[in-house]
Every structure is written in structure tokens, then in C-alpha cells.
Design a protein around this motif. Structure first.
Motif, short mmCIF file in Angstrom:
data_model
loop_
_atom_site.label_atom_id
_atom_site.label_comp_id
_atom_site.label_asym_id
_atom_site.label_seq_id
_atom_site.Cartn_x
_atom_site.Cartn_y
_atom_site.Cartn_z
N MET A 1 7.59 4.42 4.05
CA MET A 1 6.79 5.40 3.24
C MET A 1 6.29 6.36 4.36
SD MET A 1 4.64 3.76 -0.12
CE MET A 1 3.44 3.42 1.18
N GLY A 2 6.64 6.23 5.46
CA GLY A 2 6.06 7.09 6.49
C GLY A 2 4.91 6.74 7.15
N CYS A 3 4.28 7.52 8.21
CA CYS A 3 3.33 7.07 9.24
C CYS A 3 2.00 7.32 8.21
CB CYS A 3 3.38 7.81 10.43
SG CYS A 3 4.89 7.78 11.32
N ASP A 4 1.61 6.26 7.57
CA ASP A 4 0.59 6.35 6.66
C ASP A 4 -0.43 5.27 6.58
OD1 ASP A 4 2.11 4.71 5.39
OD2 ASP A 4 2.37 5.84 3.43
N ALA A 5 -0.09 4.22 7.56
CA ALA A 5 -0.94 3.23 7.61
C ALA A 5 -0.94 2.34 6.29
CB ALA A 5 -2.61 3.54 7.73
N SER A 6 0.19 2.26 5.83
CA SER A 6 0.29 1.65 4.47
C SER A 6 0.65 0.08 5.04
CB SER A 6 1.75 1.80 3.78
OG SER A 6 2.74 1.85 4.50
N VAL A 7 1.18 -0.16 6.08
CA VAL A 7 1.39 -1.45 6.94
C VAL A 7 0.11 -2.23 6.91
CG1 VAL A 7 1.31 -0.84 9.25
CG2 VAL A 7 2.51 -2.73 8.57
N LEU A 8 -1.02 -1.53 6.89
CA LEU A 8 -2.37 -2.11 7.29
C LEU A 8 -3.11 -2.65 6.04
CD1 LEU A 8 -3.86 0.42 9.92
CD2 LEU A 8 -2.50 -1.76 10.42
N LEU A 9 -2.67 -2.28 4.93
CA LEU A 9 -3.28 -2.74 3.59
C LEU A 9 -3.12 -4.15 3.43
CD1 LEU A 9 -2.57 0.29 1.33
CD2 LEU A 9 -4.70 -0.52 2.34
N ASP A 10 -3.97 -5.10 3.14
CA ASP A 10 -4.21 -6.32 2.56
C ASP A 10 -4.01 -6.41 1.20
OD1 ASP A 10 -4.54 -7.41 4.94
OD2 ASP A 10 -6.69 -7.70 4.63
N SER A 11 -3.35 -7.47 0.82
CA SER A 11 -3.29 -7.60 -1.07
C SER A 11 -4.52 -7.44 -1.62
CB SER A 11 -2.41 -8.77 -1.09
OG SER A 11 -1.08 -8.74 -0.90
N SER A 12 -4.44 -6.66 -2.65
CA SER A 12 -5.80 -6.64 -3.36
C SER A 12 -5.26 -5.97 -4.72
CB SER A 12 -6.74 -5.57 -2.77
OG SER A 12 -6.26 -4.46 -2.58
N GLU A 13 -6.11 -5.74 -5.56
CA GLU A 13 -5.95 -5.12 -7.10
C GLU A 13 -4.99 -4.00 -7.00
OE1 GLU A 13 -8.29 -3.98 -11.11
OE2 GLU A 13 -9.44 -4.95 -9.30
N GLY A 14 -3.73 -4.39 -7.46
CA GLY A 14 -2.97 -3.20 -7.26
C GLY A 14 -2.13 -3.01 -6.24
N MET B 1 9.24 10.15 15.50
CA MET B 1 9.03 8.96 14.84
C MET B 1 7.70 9.20 14.12
SD MET B 1 9.04 5.05 15.66
CE MET B 1 7.52 4.66 16.03
N GLY B 2 6.70 9.68 14.83
CA GLY B 2 5.15 9.72 14.60
C GLY B 2 4.95 10.89 13.36
N ASN B 3 6.10 11.50 13.07
CA ASN B 3 6.15 12.56 12.08
C ASN B 3 6.60 12.33 10.80
OD1 ASN B 3 4.91 15.32 12.63
ND2 ASN B 3 5.95 15.25 14.27
N ILE B 4 7.33 11.10 10.89
CA ILE B 4 8.07 10.71 9.55
C ILE B 4 6.92 10.73 8.37
CG2 ILE B 4 9.33 8.91 8.51
CD1 ILE B 4 10.37 7.87 11.05
N ASN B 5 7.42 11.42 7.31
CA ASN B 5 6.74 11.47 6.20
C ASN B 5 5.28 11.38 5.98
OD1 ASN B 5 8.07 11.96 3.79
ND2 ASN B 5 9.31 10.04 3.99
N VAL B 6 4.42 12.07 7.04
CA VAL B 6 3.20 11.96 7.01
C VAL B 6 2.37 12.64 5.89
CG1 VAL B 6 2.88 11.83 9.54
CG2 VAL B 6 3.12 13.73 8.65
N LEU B 7 1.31 12.13 5.57
CA LEU B 7 0.28 12.58 4.76
C LEU B 7 -0.53 13.77 5.22
CD1 LEU B 7 -0.53 9.45 2.54
CD2 LEU B 7 1.34 11.14 1.89
#
Ligand code: HEM
Ligand SMILES: *[C@@H]1O[C@H](CO)[C@@H](O)[C@H](O)[C@H]1NC(C)=O
Length: 336
Positions: free
Chosen positions: A75-88, A314-320
């Protein structure tokens, strides 16, 4: 004008308005001095805490670099990888390529903690990953480049994306090229960025197939077979055909803790650790990749310049950017 024509025109108009607002918010570019007003010391703070982390654990340089890569490819460089599991949220940390393998989450937490003390709610986790990757490379002797900033953090994670979009170490060259293309990166970027495997470690799990699959290798790479045999024997002795899945071997057996061009010397010698390293020199039909590998092996400056350029790409991929996403307060959770 008929009834249907009018409806058609209204729909076309709405579509146009939607398109415009979409492009408007997508078009905010990343910039070098994004935090000049809001957090002028941001890059110094990240660098200081990366340096401290590397003293505690030299391998962390490799781990931080890989963290940014695994973030950008899902999903791009958006720190999605850092999210822990939680509601939703179902965390990407559980995905095949990440589980028991990706590291450095605590270092990012620590950096975020100090940034929140200095400039609360200003610096995105996605930008921290990009800066930390750059500093990790530089502190290990690699090139420095200016990091473009202004990324925002995602509101979601994608477990299926992490399972499907991060390339596997037993991929064919064709699959690797297609995978990188999917992220807007070309063959040149694939070769340069693979040079990341000049530091860090891999588990037996990641290269067992390669060291026990010697028939294919000897056929494709006859001349280098002898030297490869010794290397393979050593790897086989540490990684049996089953078991010891999590035992670690250095990706670059020459200088495992240094960011240099030895990766390219290794793969030319048949001593790349992963299958995906090996295929760069065994499956290159047009000779285009081999030429680049030779160039990097003989000219470290050239490799450094290409690597820096490909990292920015690479750091520009799909950035928000702009008002997309958010700035998380804690990188592990979406802020509400
Ligand atoms: C070309 C496709 C790639 C494949 C198939 C691949 C695969 C892998 C695998 C399987 C590992 C070992 C994981 C383990 O056993 O725990 C690894 C480690 C690593 N990868 Fe890649 N990788 C690729 C590209 C990249 C890129 C583009 C980067 C960075 C920009 C990167 C940076 C690293 C680093 C630094 C490590 C060592 C991490 C550590 O020691 O913690 N890789 N890679
Ligand atoms: C790569 O490894 C995975 C997991 O071990 C396996 O399921 C898959 O079949 C392998 N793919 C190839 C092309 O060998």
C-alpha cells in the motif's frame, strides 16, 4: 435535451469534480524541508536514536532498512507495516515475509517517543522509517541522500498485501522483475536495491531451497560450480534439510555489518545467499543485468549513486500526502 442526456451530463460532471479533488490531494509532492517550521530537529533526533540503536545491536542497520522496504511494497510508504492488530486492523507483522523475521519496531517506537516530546503530533511514522533507513545505511559506511518528506500514515494495514506483494526469496528473475514493475520500479532499481543484501542476516528457512537444489544450479552455472560447492557445503552444515529454521547466516559473508559493494562480488562468485540474489546472475538472458552487476562490483561509487537514487524512488511509492491519512501519535495504532 432528453431526460437521459441530462442525467448523463450530471454524472459526467460529478465524475469530473471527483477526479479533480482526487488529483488535487494526490498531487502534493514530498519535499526536503517539510519539517523546517514544525520540527526543525526531526532528522537530528531520528539520526541520534538510530545511532544509539546500532551501538546496542549492529544488525539493526539492516533491519531498519528492510522495515522501510516492507512498508513501501504494501500500500505504499505509509507505515502500515507498523500497525499492531487491534479493532478493525489485522497487522502485517503476521504475514509470511514478516513473521519472526522483520525487526526494529521497538527502535521506531523509541524514536517516535522522542519526536513526540519535541514536536508532538507532527512527524509521521512513515517519514521516520524513510529517515531511519537512510541513516542506517550511512552509519554503516553507505551513501547519504536527502530524504524527501511529508508522508502521512495510513489508517489501515493489509495482511493479504503483505503476503502477496513482498517478493519471495525463491522467485524467478521474471517474477522479481514483474514484482518490482508493479511498484513502479524497473530492472535497474531491482539490481541496485538488491545490493541491500550487503548487510544483515537471513534464516535457514529463507535459503534452504537454494542450497539443496543443486542440480538446477550446477546446470546453469557450470564454471562457478566448484567454488560454489564449498560455500554450499558450509551452508548445508549449518542448515540441515529440516530443522534449525531460524538459524541465521550473513547475507554478505565477506563484510556482513558493512554497507559496501561486496554483494555484487558475492553473486558473481556464486555466493549470493538467497535464491533471489543468485538469479540476478544465472537467469539474465539479455546480459543487461550482468553488465550492471559487474559495474557495481568494480565501482562502489557507482553503486552508491544508483542505490541512493533507487531508494528515493522506492520512498515515493504510493505515499499519502496533504490531508490523506493522518499523523499517528503511536506508530502501532491509528490515532482517533
Ligand atoms: C529483490 C527482492 C528481495 C527479496 C526476495 C528479499 C528477500 C529477503 C529475505 C528472504 C531476507 C531474509 C529474511 C529472514 O530470513 O528472516 C531478506 C533480508 C534482508 N533484506 Fe531483502 N529481499 C529483497 C529485496 C530487498 C530490498 C529492496 C531491500 C532494501 C531496500 C532489502 C533489504 C534487506 C535487508 C537489509 C535484509 C537483512 C535484514 C536483517 O538482518 O534484519 N531486501 N531479504
Ligand atoms: C517458494 O517457497 C514457498 C514456501 O516455501 C513454496 O510454497 C513455493 O512453492 C516455492 N516456489 C517456488 C517457485 O519454488
Amino acid at each position: 435535451m432528453g431526460y437521459f442526456n441530462a442525467i448523463f451530463l450530471i454524472i459526467a460532471f460529478l465524475a469530473l469534480v471527483l477526479r479533480c479533488t482526487e488529483t488535487l490531494s494526490e498531487d502534493v509532492p514530498l519535499v526536503f524541508d517539510y519539517y523546517k517550521e514544525t520540527c526543525p530537529l526531526a532528522e537530528n533526533i531520528v539520526r541520534r536514536h538510530v545511532a544509539i540503536a546500532l551501538v546496542r545491536d549492529p544488525r539493526m542497520a539492516a533491519s531498519l532498512l528492510r522495515l522501510h522496504f516492507h512498508d513501501c511494497f504494501v500500500m505504499g510508504c505509509d507505515a502500515s507495516v507498523l500497525l499492531d492488530s487491534s479493532e478493525g486492523i489485522v497487522s502485517e507483522k503476521q504475514a509470511g515475509p514478516n513473521l519472526n523475521s522483520l525487526r526494529g519496531y521497538e527502535v521506531i517506537d523509541e524514536i517516535k517517543y522522542y519526536l513526540e516530546e519535541s514536536c508532538p503530533y507532527k512527524v509521521s511514522c512513515a517519514d521516520i522509517l524513510a529517515i531511519a533507513a537512510r541513516d542506517a545505511v550511512e552509519l554503516r559506511g553507505g551513501p547519504r541522500w536527502e530524504v524527501l518528506l511529508g508522508r502521512r500514515d495510513s489508517l489501515e494495514a493489509s495482511l493479504s498485501g503483505a503476503n502477496q506483494l513482498i517478493p519471495a526469496p525463491n522467485s524467478s528473475l521474471e517474477t522479481l522483475i514483474a514484482n518490482f514493475e508493479q511498484h513502479g520500479l524497473d530492472v535497474g532499481d531491482l539490481v541496485a536495491l538488491s545490493g541491500s543484501h550487503t548487510m544483515g542476516k537471513a534464516r535457514c528457512l529463507s535459503f534452504r531451497q537454494r542450497i539443496y537444489d543443486d542440480f538446477k544450479y550446477s546446470r546453469e552455472h557450470n564454471d562457478k560450480y566448484k567454488r560454489y560447492t564449498t560455500f554450499r557445503r558450509m551452508l548445508r552444515s549449518m542448515c540441515p534439510e529440516s530443522g534449525k529454521d531460524h538459524k541465521l547466516a550473513p547475507l554478505d559473508h565477506l563484510t556482513p555489518a558493512k554497507f559496501d559493494n561486496h554483494y555484487f562480488l558475492n553473486i558473481l562468485e556464486g555466493k549470493g545467499l538467497l535464491g533471489s540474489d543468485t538469479v540476478l546472475v544465472t537467469q539474465d538472458h539479455e546480459g543487461e543485468i550482468l553488465k550492471q552487476v559487474w559495474a557495481y562490483a568494480s565501482d562502489e561509487e557507482l553503486f552508491f549513486a544508483s542505490f541512493a537514487k533507487s531508494m528515493v524512488k522506492m520512498g515515493n511509492i504510493n505515499v499519502l500526502t496533504g490531508d490523506q491519512g493522518q499523523i499517528r501519535r503511536n506508530c502501532r495504532f491509528v490515532s482517533t
